[in-house]
Design a protein around this motif. Structure first.
Motif, PDB file in Angstrom:
ATOM      1  N   GLY A  43       0.825  -1.124  -0.067  1.00 58.25           N
ATOM      2  CA  GLY A  43      -0.074   0.114  -0.065  1.00 58.25           C
ATOM      3  C   GLY A  43       0.934   1.270  -0.029  1.00 58.25           C
ATOM      4  N   GLY A  44       0.159   2.528   0.038  1.00 57.69           N
ATOM      5  CA  GLY A  44       0.855   3.558   0.290  1.00 57.69           C
ATOM      6  C   GLY A  44      -0.023   4.654  -0.866  1.00 57.69           C
ATOM      7  N   GLY A  47       4.602   2.578   1.004  1.00 60.67           N
ATOM      8  CA  GLY A  47       4.427   2.056   1.985  1.00 60.67           C
ATOM      9  C   GLY A  47       5.642   0.751   2.291  1.00 60.67           C
ATOM     10  N   SER A 111      -5.646  -1.497   0.035  1.00 60.96           N
ATOM     11  CA  SER A 111      -5.532   0.164  -0.132  1.00 60.96           C
ATOM     12  C   SER A 111      -4.940   0.615  -1.483  1.00 60.96           C
ATOM     13  CB  SER A 111      -4.832   0.417   1.043  1.00 60.96           C
ATOM     14  OG  SER A 111      -4.873   1.816   1.311  1.00 60.96           O
ATOM     15  N   TRP A 112      -3.847   1.003  -1.322  1.00 63.40           N
ATOM     16  CA  TRP A 112      -3.196   1.661  -2.784  1.00 63.40           C
ATOM     17  C   TRP A 112      -2.849   0.218  -3.398  1.00 63.40           C
ATOM     18  CZ3 TRP A 112      -2.053   4.116  -6.916  1.00 63.40           C
ATOM     19  CH2 TRP A 112      -1.027   3.908  -7.764  1.00 63.40           C
ATOM     20  N   PHE A 137      -9.539   1.439  -2.733  1.00 65.69           N
ATOM     21  CA  PHE A 137      -9.000   2.648  -2.900  1.00 65.69           C
ATOM     22  C   PHE A 137      -8.984   2.822  -4.304  1.00 65.69           C
ATOM     23  CE2 PHE A 137      -7.387   6.607  -1.989  1.00 65.69           C
ATOM     24  CZ  PHE A 137      -5.894   6.735  -2.420  1.00 65.69           C
ATOM     25  N   TYR A 148      -8.050  13.389   3.319  1.00 63.57           N
ATOM     26  CA  TYR A 148      -6.928  14.470   3.391  1.00 63.57           C
ATOM     27  C   TYR A 148      -7.268  15.852   3.683  1.00 63.57           C
ATOM     28  CZ  TYR A 148      -4.075  10.450   1.982  1.00 63.57           C
ATOM     29  OH  TYR A 148      -3.521   9.104   2.171  1.00 63.57           O
ATOM     30  N   GLU A 203      -2.363   9.383   8.926  1.00 67.50           N
ATOM     31  CA  GLU A 203      -2.676   7.906   8.198  1.00 67.50           C
ATOM     32  C   GLU A 203      -2.499   6.619   9.304  1.00 67.50           C
ATOM     33  OE1 GLU A 203      -2.256   7.788   4.202  1.00 67.50           O
ATOM     34  OE2 GLU A 203      -2.722   5.547   3.973  1.00 67.50           O
ATOM     35  N   MET A 204      -1.348   6.629  10.103  1.00 64.51           N
ATOM     36  CA  MET A 204      -1.294   5.437  10.852  1.00 64.51           C
ATOM     37  C   MET A 204      -2.445   5.413  12.074  1.00 64.51           C
ATOM     38  SD  MET A 204       0.832   4.463   8.873  1.00 64.51           S
ATOM     39  CE  MET A 204       1.295   2.768   9.443  1.00 64.51           C
ATOM     40  N   TYR A 215       1.599   0.797  15.589  1.00 69.80           N
ATOM     41  CA  TYR A 215       1.248   1.150  14.256  1.00 69.80           C
ATOM     42  C   TYR A 215       1.472   2.658  14.168  1.00 69.80           C
ATOM     43  CZ  TYR A 215      -1.153  -0.166   9.897  1.00 69.80           C
ATOM     44  OH  TYR A 215      -1.469  -0.207   8.615  1.00 69.80           O
ATOM     45  N   ARG A 218       5.253   3.863  13.816  1.00 65.91           N
ATOM     46  CA  ARG A 218       5.846   3.707  12.299  1.00 65.91           C
ATOM     47  C   ARG A 218       6.022   5.243  11.779  1.00 65.91           C
ATOM     48  NH1 ARG A 218       3.987  -0.582   8.207  1.00 65.91           N
ATOM     49  NH2 ARG A 218       6.239  -0.214   7.512  1.00 65.91           N
ATOM     50  N   PHE A 224      10.988   5.689   6.822  1.00 66.29           N
ATOM     51  CA  PHE A 224       9.646   4.938   6.204  1.00 66.29           C
ATOM     52  C   PHE A 224       8.612   6.084   6.042  1.00 66.29           C
ATOM     53  CE2 PHE A 224       5.652   2.759   5.946  1.00 66.29           C
ATOM     54  CZ  PHE A 224       4.786   3.730   6.597  1.00 66.29           C
ATOM     55  N   PHE A 228       6.886   7.104   2.209  1.00 64.04           N
ATOM     56  CA  PHE A 228       5.333   6.883   2.417  1.00 64.04           C
ATOM     57  C   PHE A 228       4.816   8.204   2.120  1.00 64.04           C
ATOM     58  CE2 PHE A 228       1.475   4.535   3.389  1.00 64.04           C
ATOM     59  CZ  PHE A 228       0.701   5.422   4.511  1.00 64.04           C
ATOM     60  N   GLU A 232       2.925   9.173  -1.411  1.00 62.16           N
ATOM     61  CA  GLU A 232       1.673   9.206  -1.344  1.00 62.16           C
ATOM     62  C   GLU A 232       0.998  10.723  -2.236  1.00 62.16           C
ATOM     63  OE1 GLU A 232      -0.227   8.462   2.153  1.00 62.16           O
ATOM     64  OE2 GLU A 232      -0.809   6.332   1.571  1.00 62.16           O
ATOM     65  N   PHE A 236      -0.919  11.606  -5.366  1.00 63.26           N
ATOM     66  CA  PHE A 236      -2.349  12.230  -5.197  1.00 63.26           C
ATOM     67  C   PHE A 236      -2.457  13.553  -5.929  1.00 63.26           C
ATOM     68  CE2 PHE A 236      -2.590   9.825  -0.735  1.00 63.26           C
ATOM     69  CZ  PHE A 236      -2.714   8.561  -1.578  1.00 63.26           C
ATOM     70  N   HIS A 298      -9.248  -0.091   8.540  1.00 63.63           N
ATOM     71  CA  HIS A 298      -8.642  -0.242   7.430  1.00 63.63           C
ATOM     72  C   HIS A 298      -7.328  -1.195   7.237  1.00 63.63           C
ATOM     73  CE1 HIS A 298      -7.014   1.277   3.506  1.00 63.63           C
ATOM     74  NE2 HIS A 298      -5.795   1.480   4.081  1.00 63.63           N
TER      75      HIS A 298
END
Ligand SMILES: CNCC(=O)c1nnc(C(C)(C)C)o1
Length: 319
Positions: A43-44, A47, A111-112, A137, A148, A203-204, A215, A218, A224, A228, A232, A236, A298
């Motif tokens: 994802g991401g 990610g 997700s992504w 997604f 967002y 997001e986390m 989580y 992270r 990371f 991420f 993203e 977007f 999610h």
């Protein structure tokens, strides 16, 4: 039939595959080298994969292939945005498939990862044996605005929403993705790091039914968070590099994959990618099995979601 993760395992092969003059992508293989190949799509975007992702696949049945997409995870250059688009990633999967001598493979993403799995399958349906999609997604404008730019999510996670907007001056809060992208592509390392952490924390924090500290933490992993958040925001601001809003759900696109066995697994209380998109996909593709997990947010790590995903993988191994 497994109802929990298979035991932790190490890759039997890891490599960095050059896919352009600039990008090398990490390809790790787990389980049975003669087993059914399955492509894990993280994802991401941005990610990266985690060895835990391989534990959803029976190591006796599957050859699990975990690919870190461009700029993500162990791929190099880290967090690189140049030549990093949906269609580069789709082409990279074809380069990996050919490099590994695979004709057809199962494709599994959340997700992504569900977005990219749909884009890949619609472009190369002849190479896809099955699709397992989680937390759907499709990168529509409404999906991005909802998560967002609010206002939906700030009613549910008000304390984390306040943290997320605090980095952005009020005058720029009308377009949070653009405002964050400006900072995530800044030459000032401190500005970039602050934005990466704040974006990732948002997001986390919202990815689990109940906020999970491990989580959430992270987002404190600067490497990371940088990849991420940057990748993203890059995707977007470019609307996923799709021709039109809603492209992946168009009749012509779904018709290209309608014949492929598919399971959709969706958390009922997924606040990052709410069930509406999964429902829209189900209405467009009623042949796909549609599973809503009652007490789940999610993340794939929600108990009911993990169980449904592993059960789907176990079933598809019999194809
Ligand atoms: C809108 N992007 C959500 C997504 O793809 C995603 N959320 N968490 C992840 C990781 C598990 C890879 C951190 O990816």
């Amino acid at each position: 039939m497994a109802t929990k993760l298979y035991p932790p395992l190490k890759p039997y092969k890891s490599e960095l595959l050059p896919v352009s003059d600039l990008h090398k992508i990490s390809v790790k293989q787990f389980g049975n080298a003669q087993g059914q190949p399955v492509l894990f799509v993280h994802g991401g975007p941005g990610g990266g994969c985690d060895a835990r992702d391989a534990q959803r696949f029976d190591p006796a049945q599957y050859r699990a292939i975990l690919v870190d997409q461009r700029g993500s995870g162990d791929s190099l250059p880290h967090a690189e945005l140049t030549d990093n688009t949906t269609w580069h990633l789709v082409d990279d999967f074809e380069k990996v498939r050919e490099h590994l001598g695979i004709e057809k493979w199962h494709v599994f993403g959340g997700s992504w990862g569900s977005t990219l799995s749909l884009a890949y399958a619609q472009k190369h349906p002849e190479c896809v044996r099955s699709l397992t999609l989680r937390g759907i997604f499709t990168l529509r404008r409404a999906e991005l605005d909802y998560f967002y730019n609010g206002p939906g999510t700030n009613f549910i996670f008000p304390e984390y929403w306040d943290e997320y907007i605090a980095v952005i001056p009020e005058a720029e809060r009308g377009d949070m993705i653009a405002a964050y992208y400006k900072r995530l592509t800044s030459d000032d390392a401190a500005v970039r790091a602050e934005a990466g952490r704040a974006w990732s924390r948002w997001e986390m924090a919202t990815s689990r039914l109940h906020v999970n500290k491990d989580y959430l933490d992270r987002a404190d992993d600067a490497e990371f968070a940088d990849a991420f958040a940057r990748i993203e925001a890059h995707y977007f601001v470019n609307a996923g590099f799709f021709e039109r809003d809603g492209y992946l759900l168009e009749r012509a696109q779904i018709d290209r994959i309608r014949h492929i066995p598919c399971v959709i697994v969706q958390g009922a209380y997924d606040m990052v990618c709410p069930p509406k998109t999964a429902w829209d996909l189900h209405k467009a593709w009623p042949e796909a099995k549609y599973i809503v997990v009652p007490a789940a947010g999610h993340s794939a790590m929600e108990e009911g979601t993990e169980r449904a995903l592993i059960e789907a993988a176990d079933e598809f191994a019999k194809l």
